[in-house]
Design an enzyme around this catalytic site. Sequence first.
Site, short mmCIF file in Angstrom:
data_model
loop_
_atom_site.label_atom_id
_atom_site.label_comp_id
_atom_site.label_asym_id
_atom_site.label_seq_id
_atom_site.Cartn_x
_atom_site.Cartn_y
_atom_site.Cartn_z
N TYR A 142 0.82 -1.22 0.00
CA TYR A 142 0.00 0.00 0.00
C TYR A 142 0.85 1.27 0.00
O TYR A 142 0.37 2.36 -0.30
CB TYR A 142 -0.95 0.03 1.21
CG TYR A 142 -2.04 -1.03 1.17
CD1 TYR A 142 -2.18 -1.88 0.08
CD2 TYR A 142 -2.92 -1.16 2.23
CE1 TYR A 142 -3.17 -2.85 0.06
CE2 TYR A 142 -3.92 -2.13 2.21
CZ TYR A 142 -4.04 -2.98 1.12
OH TYR A 142 -5.02 -3.94 1.11
N LYS A 191 3.23 -15.33 2.45
CA LYS A 191 3.16 -16.07 1.18
C LYS A 191 4.61 -16.40 0.81
O LYS A 191 5.11 -16.03 -0.26
CB LYS A 191 2.46 -15.19 0.13
CG LYS A 191 2.13 -15.90 -1.16
CD LYS A 191 1.01 -16.90 -1.05
CE LYS A 191 0.77 -17.58 -2.38
NZ LYS A 191 -0.06 -18.79 -2.27
N ASP A 223 -3.18 -18.19 1.76
CA ASP A 223 -4.33 -18.83 1.12
C ASP A 223 -4.94 -19.88 2.04
O ASP A 223 -6.16 -20.00 2.17
CB ASP A 223 -3.95 -19.44 -0.25
CG ASP A 223 -2.53 -19.99 -0.28
OD1 ASP A 223 -1.81 -19.85 0.73
OD2 ASP A 223 -2.14 -20.58 -1.30
N ASP A 247 -5.43 -6.56 5.98
CA ASP A 247 -6.62 -5.83 5.54
C ASP A 247 -7.71 -6.83 5.15
O ASP A 247 -8.86 -6.76 5.61
CB ASP A 247 -6.21 -4.97 4.32
CG ASP A 247 -7.30 -4.02 3.89
OD1 ASP A 247 -8.33 -3.95 4.56
OD2 ASP A 247 -7.11 -3.35 2.86
N ASP A 251 -11.10 -8.30 7.72
CA ASP A 251 -12.49 -8.15 7.31
C ASP A 251 -13.20 -9.50 7.29
O ASP A 251 -14.35 -9.62 7.69
CB ASP A 251 -12.59 -7.50 5.92
CG ASP A 251 -12.73 -6.00 6.02
OD1 ASP A 251 -12.28 -5.45 7.05
OD2 ASP A 251 -13.28 -5.38 5.09
#
Length: 355
Positions: A142, A191, A223, A247, A251
């Site tokens: 980001y 990852k 994943d 992020d 959620d």
Amino acid sequence: MKYSIGLLRGDGIGPEIVDSAVRVLRAVGEKFGHEFVFTPYLIGGAAIDACGQPLPKETVDGCLASDSVLLGAVGGPKWDHLPGNLRPEKALLGIREAMGLFTNLRPAKLYPALKAECPLREDIVEKGFDIMIVRELTGGIYFGERGYREGRYGEEAYDTERYSRMEIERIVRVAFETARKRRKKLTSIDKANVLETSRLWRKIFHEIAAEYPDVEATDMLVDNAAMQLVRNPAQFDVIVTSNMFGDILSDEASQITGSIGMLESASLSDCKRGLYEPIHGSAPDIAGQGKANPIATILSAAMMLLYAFDLKDEAGAIVAAVEKALADGLRTADIARGGAAVSTDEMTDAIVQRL
Ligand code: NAD
């Protein structure tokens, strides 16, 4: 002890829910012999109306001078026509940046009294879950280099994931300290089978794990983590992860708990000072009607006591009082499922009485 707390009430239901949390904090102060000194500062639409900008300098200075900060929420249709840099929401990024808040703590907990709100299968719900997600907030993709360019197949765009050792070390340490205050189990999500930043992240995670032999430290690929969160959320205690993975996963985790009016959060900096706020917005549709659920903000105040001031018993007393009020059947409209609902004030009274 005496603690100074900056209050950012903001807009919509912000003033109502912050005032509820203040009442609970005052009651905790009386019970445990602490003095909380509250100073309100303007933020968001309220600040725009008063002085033409969403984050006045006095607000930033006041927050930096406080021992901790409690925020309600900002924004509303009244200010939606304003350009991006003058909108109430701009103040959120501004205050996070000014306070150097690189850690976002987001709990996702299933309250026994609210099991019916959970969208997961009954046998998973029966086991319950209580997860704390520690998300890196000021680095990664980001904030990395980005742009557009002419590529081999024409126009293309790119974003870059970048993490320094310093950024990883400091968030991983926060996560281990957080795990120490809970069930002492930490899962680092990355990852590492694909990304270099994840391989550095994993290496540093294990270096620091050696300093915390009392915490069980494991890795998980993102994943798999996305799948495990809905398959068996009870396996997690604390999760630490990068900005983008955090992020998305936070959620996902918040959605399996039920109502948005229940979820608290903390954003933390190097020092103990931090900013504590519900995860929901200013709910303009119910503002001023006494319908807002104050629990997310009250639990944010409990997080403040635990993380900013190290007041474990006091924080625990708030959580226990909230759980008791829910177990006794008190429900604001968002969690009443069409049944009898109490007002913001009545829920606050009930929690104060049960402290
Ligand atoms: P929202 O979270 O404010 O509301 C979504 C829905 O949840 C609404 O129906 C609302 O009534 C309900 N809700 C939210 N909190 C509740 C509570 N405590 N009790 C009962 N019901 C509750 O999201 P939105 O409607 O998308 O946004 C409204 C405004 O809030 C916008 O201006 C948005 O930019 C702003 N916002 C601010 C923050 C923040 O200040 N941190 C975060 C998100 C959105």
